[in-house]
Design a protein around this motif. Structure first.
Motif, PDB file in Angstrom:
ATOM      1  N   PRO A   8       0.880  -1.319  -0.111  1.00  0.00           N
ATOM      2  CA  PRO A   8       0.095   0.286  -0.099  1.00  0.00           C
ATOM      3  C   PRO A   8       1.083   1.325   0.312  1.00  0.00           C
ATOM      4  N   ASP A   9       2.465   1.349   0.204  1.00  0.00           N
ATOM      5  CA  ASP A   9       3.008   2.451   0.723  1.00  0.00           C
ATOM      6  C   ASP A   9       3.097   2.962  -1.188  1.00  0.00           C
ATOM      7  N   LEU A  10       3.811   1.371  -1.451  1.00  0.00           N
ATOM      8  CA  LEU A  10       4.477   2.173  -2.768  1.00  0.00           C
ATOM      9  C   LEU A  10       3.015   2.306  -3.786  1.00  0.00           C
ATOM     10  N   LEU A  11       2.137   2.331  -3.198  1.00  0.00           N
ATOM     11  CA  LEU A  11       0.791   2.153  -4.223  1.00  0.00           C
ATOM     12  C   LEU A  11       0.315   3.620  -4.423  1.00  0.00           C
ATOM     13  N   ALA A  12       0.570   4.031  -3.042  1.00  0.00           N
ATOM     14  CA  ALA A  12       0.586   5.734  -2.391  1.00  0.00           C
ATOM     15  C   ALA A  12       1.778   6.289  -3.103  1.00  0.00           C
ATOM     16  N   PHE A  13       3.133   5.962  -3.109  1.00  0.00           N
ATOM     17  CA  PHE A  13       4.107   6.947  -3.669  1.00  0.00           C
ATOM     18  C   PHE A  13       3.996   6.886  -5.447  1.00  0.00           C
ATOM     19  N   ALA A  14       3.306   6.211  -5.727  1.00  0.00           N
ATOM     20  CA  ALA A  14       3.015   6.058  -7.514  1.00  0.00           C
ATOM     21  C   ALA A  14       2.316   6.912  -7.411  1.00  0.00           C
ATOM     22  N   ALA A  15       0.995   6.733  -6.999  1.00  0.00           N
ATOM     23  CA  ALA A  15      -0.459   7.651  -7.319  1.00  0.00           C
ATOM     24  C   ALA A  15       0.375   9.135  -6.942  1.00  0.00           C
ATOM     25  N   VAL A  16       1.133   9.152  -6.193  1.00  0.00           N
ATOM     26  CA  VAL A  16       1.076  11.061  -6.064  1.00  0.00           C
ATOM     27  C   VAL A  16       2.571  11.399  -7.525  1.00  0.00           C
ATOM     28  N   ALA A  17       2.940  10.277  -7.243  1.00  0.00           N
ATOM     29  CA  ALA A  17       4.559  10.314  -8.139  1.00  0.00           C
ATOM     30  C   ALA A  17       3.731  10.633 -10.310  1.00  0.00           C
ATOM     31  N   ARG A  18       3.202   9.805 -10.238  1.00  0.00           N
ATOM     32  CA  ARG A  18       1.836  10.254 -11.849  1.00  0.00           C
ATOM     33  C   ARG A  18       0.927  11.739 -11.918  1.00  0.00           C
ATOM     34  N   HIS A  19       0.555  12.245  -9.941  1.00  0.00           N
ATOM     35  CA  HIS A  19      -0.260  12.770 -10.407  1.00  0.00           C
ATOM     36  C   HIS A  19       0.876  14.140 -10.271  1.00  0.00           C
ATOM     37  N   ARG A  20       1.391  14.237  -9.615  1.00  0.00           N
ATOM     38  CA  ARG A  20       2.546  14.969  -9.095  1.00  0.00           C
ATOM     39  C   ARG A  20       1.662  16.180  -8.452  1.00  0.00           C
ATOM     40  N   SER A  21       1.148  15.700  -7.284  1.00  0.00           N
ATOM     41  CA  SER A  21       0.001  16.370  -6.284  1.00  0.00           C
ATOM     42  C   SER A  21      -0.648  15.188  -5.636  1.00  0.00           C
ATOM     43  N   PHE A  22      -0.137  15.246  -4.397  1.00  0.00           N
ATOM     44  CA  PHE A  22      -0.821  14.702  -3.381  1.00  0.00           C
ATOM     45  C   PHE A  22      -2.486  15.066  -3.182  1.00  0.00           C
ATOM     46  N   SER A  23      -2.683  16.166  -3.579  1.00  0.00           N
ATOM     47  CA  SER A  23      -4.724  15.984  -2.919  1.00  0.00           C
ATOM     48  C   SER A  23      -5.705  15.724  -4.998  1.00  0.00           C
ATOM     49  N   ARG A  24      -5.063  15.653  -5.979  1.00  0.00           N
ATOM     50  CA  ARG A  24      -4.937  14.110  -6.488  1.00  0.00           C
ATOM     51  C   ARG A  24      -5.174  13.136  -6.142  1.00  0.00           C
ATOM     52  N   ALA A  25      -3.365  12.807  -5.695  1.00  0.00           N
ATOM     53  CA  ALA A  25      -3.809  11.227  -5.640  1.00  0.00           C
ATOM     54  C   ALA A  25      -4.192  10.735  -4.354  1.00  0.00           C
ATOM     55  N   ALA A  26      -4.775  11.901  -3.541  1.00  0.00           N
ATOM     56  CA  ALA A  26      -5.878  11.548  -2.322  1.00  0.00           C
ATOM     57  C   ALA A  26      -7.478  11.294  -2.638  1.00  0.00           C
ATOM     58  N   ALA A  27      -6.896  11.847  -3.788  1.00  0.00           N
ATOM     59  CA  ALA A  27      -8.805  12.029  -4.093  1.00  0.00           C
ATOM     60  C   ALA A  27      -9.022  10.817  -4.600  1.00  0.00           C
ATOM     61  N   GLU A  28      -7.711   9.818  -5.516  1.00  0.00           N
ATOM     62  CA  GLU A  28      -7.694   8.452  -6.847  1.00  0.00           C
ATOM     63  C   GLU A  28      -7.898   7.974  -5.198  1.00  0.00           C
ATOM     64  N   ILE A  29      -7.107   7.266  -4.452  1.00  0.00           N
ATOM     65  CA  ILE A  29      -6.694   6.397  -3.790  1.00  0.00           C
ATOM     66  C   ILE A  29      -8.158   6.268  -2.792  1.00  0.00           C
ATOM     67  N   GLY A  30      -8.780   7.626  -2.185  1.00  0.00           N
ATOM     68  CA  GLY A  30      -9.438   7.973  -1.281  1.00  0.00           C
ATOM     69  C   GLY A  30      -9.370   7.561   0.439  1.00  0.00           C
ATOM     70  N   VAL A  31      -8.157   8.524   0.336  1.00  0.00           N
ATOM     71  CA  VAL A  31      -8.141   9.101   1.576  1.00  0.00           C
ATOM     72  C   VAL A  31      -7.395  10.411   2.338  1.00  0.00           C
ATOM     73  N   SER A  32      -7.398  10.861   3.181  1.00  0.00           N
ATOM     74  CA  SER A  32      -6.897  12.466   3.192  1.00  0.00           C
ATOM     75  C   SER A  32      -5.913  12.973   2.670  1.00  0.00           C
ATOM     76  N   ARG A  33      -5.995  13.919   2.177  1.00  0.00           N
ATOM     77  CA  ARG A  33      -4.337  14.358   1.872  1.00  0.00           C
ATOM     78  C   ARG A  33      -3.188  14.096   2.847  1.00  0.00           C
ATOM     79  N   SER A  34      -3.290  15.133   4.480  1.00  0.00           N
ATOM     80  CA  SER A  34      -2.644  14.359   5.337  1.00  0.00           C
ATOM     81  C   SER A  34      -2.177  13.193   5.750  1.00  0.00           C
ATOM     82  N   ALA A  35      -2.547  11.778   5.340  1.00  0.00           N
ATOM     83  CA  ALA A  35      -2.866  10.712   5.638  1.00  0.00           C
ATOM     84  C   ALA A  35      -1.175  10.011   4.946  1.00  0.00           C
ATOM     85  N   LEU A  36      -2.223  11.049   2.883  1.00  0.00           N
ATOM     86  CA  LEU A  36      -1.064  10.118   1.932  1.00  0.00           C
ATOM     87  C   LEU A  36       0.219  10.487   2.140  1.00  0.00           C
ATOM     88  N   SER A  37       0.611  11.757   2.858  1.00  0.00           N
ATOM     89  CA  SER A  37       0.975  12.487   3.020  1.00  0.00           C
ATOM     90  C   SER A  37       2.472  11.985   3.939  1.00  0.00           C
TER      91      SER A  37
END
Length: 299
Positions: A8-37
């Protein structure tokens, strides 16, 4: 000792890396931005090297982060294939299908393809990214892309659909009543033209062809837009000549609020293609989408 971070940590990193954004990645995964960070920060601590450079406005990969992403994406793709195979054995396709497409193509899909696809496969979720940017679909985590056939990368499998397309120059009758009608593309030099800004930021040079002759014209005008629909609206309002896909201007051409100019210089050309990487396994959801696409918009 080898460190193996949780998936799950690697998936989280990949999502942020693809979007170049914590906010957009958090929305895709379904978690808060702070939790993803927090998850990505703990991953960096576990690995003992930085993966991302963060500022208040942007997220960028470090050299180590870019290398991890490039090596991680094929592994994640293999995992998706495994789960997709298992889901397929259980019944109808399910999961998320991500497609990047120009806005005009997205509108075309929304007329019949998307409703029929979601109706036929209720377990599927569809994410259409219609921002116009030409992206590396593998690096950005898309299953497929849609572009004009001439723009499809050579190493991709292309599925043509929808027949040919035709870009046309259009203007309002009021505009043409006050300006000499252009007879050849070079005549556009004395006209107000509604320029188009490409996703790269550069202006689009209008492309014309007649009996083997080609003209690429860097038109001039006081208005530049990046949306075909708005360009049509500007032309209807008499602001100048626009150059757009004929399908976008069809309603106004039919009712006479716009007319064609330089029609003989605007032949049809090869149309849209859906494209995806040439790998051995095509996900069930993508195969299902292609099936609907071919039925609703045959080439």
């Amino acid at each position: 000792m080898t460190i193996t971070p949780p998936l799950p940590d690697l998936l989280a990193f990949a999502a942020v890396a693809r979007h170049r954004s914590f906010s957009r990645a958090a929305a895709e995964i379904g978690v808060s931005r702070s939790a993803l960070s927090h998850t990505v920060r703990m991953l960096e601590q576990r690995l003992d090297f930085r993966l991302l450079n963060r500022t208040t406005r942007s997220v960028a990969l470090t050299e180590a982060g870019a290398e991890l992403l490039s090596r991680l994406m094929p592994v994640l793709g293999d995992l998706e294939t495994i789960f997709d195979d298992l889901a397929e054995r259980q019944g109808e396709p399910s999961g998320l299908l991500r497609i990047t497409t120009p806005e005009s193509a997205a509108r075309l899909l929304m007329r019949s393809v998307v409703p029929e696809f979601l109706k036929r496969y209720p377990q599927m979720r569809l994410d259409l990214a219609a921002d116009g940017r030409f992206v590396d679909i593998v690096a950005q985590g898309f299953d497929a892309g849609i572009r004009l056939s001439e723009a499809v990368p050579l190493d991709m499998i292309a599925v043509p659909f929808g027949g040919t397309v035709r870009f046309v120059a259009v203007a309002s009758p009021d505009y043409l009543s006050a300006s000499p009608r252009p007879a050849v593309p070079d005549d556009l030099a004395v006209h107000r033209c509604i320029r188009q800004r490409l996703p790269s930021g550069t202006p689009y040079r209008w492309e014309f062809e007649r009996e083997g002759q080609t003209r690429n014209v860097d038109v001039q005008g006081v208005l530049t837009l990046d949306h075909n629909g708005m360009m049509v609206e500007a032309a209807v309002a008499g602001m100048g000549i626009a150059y757009v896909p004929e399908t976008v201007a069809k309603e106004d051409l039919d009712n006479g609020t716009l007319v064609l100019v330089l029609e003989e210089w605007c032949p049809p050309a090869p149309g849209l293609c859906l494209y995806f990487p040439g790998r051995r396994h095509v996900p069930a959801g993508l195969r299902a989408f292609i099936d609907v696409l071919r039925r609703e918009l045959p080439n």
